[in-house]
Motif scaffolding. Structure first.
Motif, short mmCIF file in Angstrom:
data_model
loop_
_atom_site.label_atom_id
_atom_site.label_comp_id
_atom_site.label_asym_id
_atom_site.label_seq_id
_atom_site.Cartn_x
_atom_site.Cartn_y
_atom_site.Cartn_z
N MET A 1 0.86 -1.19 0.00
CA MET A 1 0.00 0.00 0.00
C MET A 1 0.89 1.24 0.00
N HIS A 2 0.53 2.21 -0.83
CA HIS A 2 1.35 3.40 -0.95
C HIS A 2 0.68 4.59 -0.26
N PHE A 3 1.44 5.34 0.46
CA PHE A 3 0.93 6.52 1.14
C PHE A 3 1.70 7.75 0.71
N ASN A 4 1.09 8.87 0.83
CA ASN A 4 1.72 10.14 0.50
C ASN A 4 2.91 10.38 1.44
N HIS A 5 4.10 10.52 0.86
CA HIS A 5 5.31 10.68 1.69
C HIS A 5 5.25 11.94 2.55
N ARG A 6 4.56 12.97 2.05
CA ARG A 6 4.44 14.19 2.83
C ARG A 6 3.70 13.93 4.13
N HIS A 7 2.60 13.13 4.05
CA HIS A 7 1.85 12.78 5.25
C HIS A 7 2.71 11.97 6.22
N LEU B 1 -12.15 8.37 2.27
CA LEU B 1 -11.11 7.37 2.51
C LEU B 1 -11.20 6.29 1.45
N SER B 2 -10.08 5.65 1.17
CA SER B 2 -10.06 4.55 0.20
C SER B 2 -10.61 3.28 0.84
N TYR B 3 -10.91 2.29 0.00
CA TYR B 3 -11.34 0.99 0.52
C TYR B 3 -10.28 0.42 1.47
N ALA B 4 -9.00 0.59 1.08
CA ALA B 4 -7.90 0.06 1.90
C ALA B 4 -7.87 0.73 3.27
N GLU B 5 -8.02 2.05 3.30
CA GLU B 5 -7.99 2.78 4.57
C GLU B 5 -9.18 2.40 5.45
N ILE B 6 -10.35 2.27 4.83
CA ILE B 6 -11.53 1.85 5.59
C ILE B 6 -11.32 0.44 6.13
N GLY B 7 -10.70 -0.42 5.32
CA GLY B 7 -10.39 -1.78 5.78
C GLY B 7 -9.46 -1.78 6.98
N GLU B 8 -8.48 -0.88 6.97
CA GLU B 8 -7.56 -0.78 8.11
C GLU B 8 -8.29 -0.34 9.37
N ILE B 9 -9.14 0.65 9.22
CA ILE B 9 -9.87 1.19 10.38
C ILE B 9 -10.81 0.15 10.97
N THR B 10 -11.53 -0.57 10.09
CA THR B 10 -12.58 -1.49 10.55
C THR B 10 -12.12 -2.93 10.70
N SER B 11 -10.90 -3.23 10.24
CA SER B 11 -10.38 -4.61 10.22
C SER B 11 -11.25 -5.53 9.36
N LEU B 12 -11.94 -4.95 8.39
CA LEU B 12 -12.73 -5.73 7.43
C LEU B 12 -11.92 -5.89 6.14
N PRO B 13 -11.99 -7.06 5.49
CA PRO B 13 -11.33 -7.22 4.19
C PRO B 13 -11.89 -6.22 3.19
#
Length: 200
Positions: free
Chosen positions: A1-7, A160-172
């Motif tokens: 997963m790629h994130f904004n380096h500035r963040h 938020l992206s699907y990936a970020e929502i998945g991280e927050i909720t621990s859902l695939p």
């Protein structure tokens, strides 16, 4: 997963400052994440009187766990995950259902990529932005199970992206997409049920 380096670099700076005892740095983290945290807590927790306590608990947990943050995601996503888990713990203690039941989760998976439109084009043309926003707000509050409300807000309002929502909720990610599909479908039905189709 790629994130904004500035963040990532900003996150690392803020975390390092907090760990050095800089209270203003933690205040910056709170300011940057409180919108997301409030959205999660207010959508998941039905009792208004408990929401402020949970928000405070989220930041106490974040502060005490900050040294363990590994920068594998954005700091805001990590704080959002703490908020989501805190709300789940509250709901479990109160024996309140948040996620769909097992039977409901098994239905409709093959239809995931069908009927993606939230409204008919005629509905969008007939209603003003203000009217549409009011209708949407009311309809989102009525979505059940409540996880649908949370996912709609995280995806469409917090963007938020699907990936970020998945991280927050621990859902695939597949489950997030499936729930969002069903949430949109339920939202559309909720709106159409309150208005005659010819009016839309």
């Amino acid at each position: 997963m790629h994130f904004n380096h500035r963040h990532i670099s900003e996150d690392q700076y803020l975390v390092n400052q907090v760990l050095k005892g800089n209270q203003q740095a933690f205040a910056s983290i709170v300011r940057q994440t409180e919108g997301l945290v409030v959205q999660i807590v207010f959508k998941m927790i039905p009792a208004a009187g408990d929401r402020q306590d949970i928000v405070q608990d989220v930041y106490l947990k974040a502060f005490s766990s900050l040294a363990a943050f590994k920068f594998q995601s954005k700091l805001s996503t990590w704080v959002g995950k703490i908020a989501y888990n805190s709300c789940l713990h509250y709901l479990e203690k109160k024996k309140l259902m948040f996620l769909p039941g097992a039977d409901e989760q098994e239905n409709g998976l093959d239809q995931l990529n069908k009927h993606q439109e939230l409204f008919q084009h005629s509905a969008e043309k007939a209603l003003s932005q203000k009217e549409l926003a009011a209708i949407l707000t009311t309809a989102v509050r009525m979505l059940s199970p409540p996880v649908y409300q949370t996912l709609i807000i995280l995806y469409h309002q917090e963007e938020l992206s699907y990936a970020e929502i998945g991280e927050i909720t621990s859902l695939p990610e597949g489950t997030v997409k499936n729930y969002l599909f069903r949430a949109r479908k339920a939202l559309r039905q909720q709106i159409l049920s309150g208005y005659k189709k010819e009016d839309l």
